[in-house]
Scaffold this active site. Structure first.
Site: not given
Length: 271
Positions: A53, A64
């Site tokens: 990815e 994140d």
């Protein structure tokens, strides 16, 4: 040119046929530089990752953790653009023949143009797109564009997702389902692991798509643990840490991610 959703599907099926989980790596594009990021993504695929990815760096990566936020900041200060993300996909896929996806927040794709992004990602040989913050109810336009260009649309599910919601998400998705959780700090991993296992079981109750788990895995032992119940083990921050630790020494960073990928690949086969 059509995209590579078929390659993604066959890669995950091949891992299952080998009675193991797939190893899915993640790195943001443009980190530590555009060329360095391409080399790192290629190194992951050459050293044991079945799928990679490529992250599209975002100025406000609220989903994140601090490690990936640091890498995103380095990439953005280096001037990374969507064209660089697509180049990363193109070159990593061309060098290895393996499936490469983009993971991104929805806003950059929306501003760029969903049809344009899907067309260019498909042309670059991309296998699909992971869109963690795109509500499934608002995804029809993107999904039509993705399907037209041979791309998977991977949605994210979480332990808080109830059965009705899981069914709605998995019915709309393709390629695989991304099951997100956290490995947790020492002492809580067992309970968090049970939660992740439960999420995989509940998700499988709604779909035949493979279920890949992101759990903060950083070593072969943890990879083997997650591989016991998941179709794929997703690893991102651990790879980013190796590159960050190497500083300006890209060769050392590439050696670090190769070593980690090789160990994790052994881990997913151990279970």
């Amino acid at each position: 040119m059509s995209g590579n959703i078929e390659l993604l599907e066959s890669t995950l099926a091949a891992a299952k046929a080998e009675n193991r989980a797939a190893l899915v790596g993640y790195l943001p594009a443009g980190f530590p530089t555009v060329d360095g990021g391409i080399a790192a993504c290629t190194a992951l695929l050459e050293s044991g990752c079945d799928v990679v990815e490529v992250g599209l760096p975002h100025s406000d990566p609220v989903l994140d953790g601090p490690v990936i936020q640091t890498a995103d900041d380095i990439a953005l200060r280096g001037g990374v653009r969507i064209a660089d993300v697509l180049r990363t996909v193109r070159e990593a896929h061309a060098a290895t023949g393996k499936p490469v996806l983009v993971m991104t927040y929805w806003n950059p794709v929306d501003r760029y143009g969903a049809e344009r992004f899907a067309a260019e990602l498909g042309e670059a040989g991309g296998a699909g797109c992971i869109l963690p913050d795109l509500p499934v109810e608002e995804s029809e336009g993107w999904r039509k564009a993705a399907e037209q260009h041979g791309l998977a649309t991977v949605f994210v599910v979480a332990p808080s997702s109830r059965e009705e919601r899981l069914a709605r998400i998995t019915a709309a998705g393709s390629g695989f389902v991304y099951a997100a959780s956290l490995m947790g700090v020492t002492g809580t991993r067992e309970s968090v692991g049970r939660e992740a296992r439960d999420l995989v079981e509940r998700t499988r109750g709604t779909t035949r798509l493979p279920v890949c788990v992101g759990l903060g895995v950083s070593n072969a032992e943890q990879a083997a643990e997650v591989a016991e119940f998941a179709d794929g083990v997703i690893v991102g921050s651990a790879f980013v840490k190796r590159l960050l630790a190497a500083g300006d020494d890209l060769a050392a960073g590439l050696d670090g991610v190769r070593e980690l990928a090789s160990g994790l690949a052994a881990g997913v086969r151990r279970s």
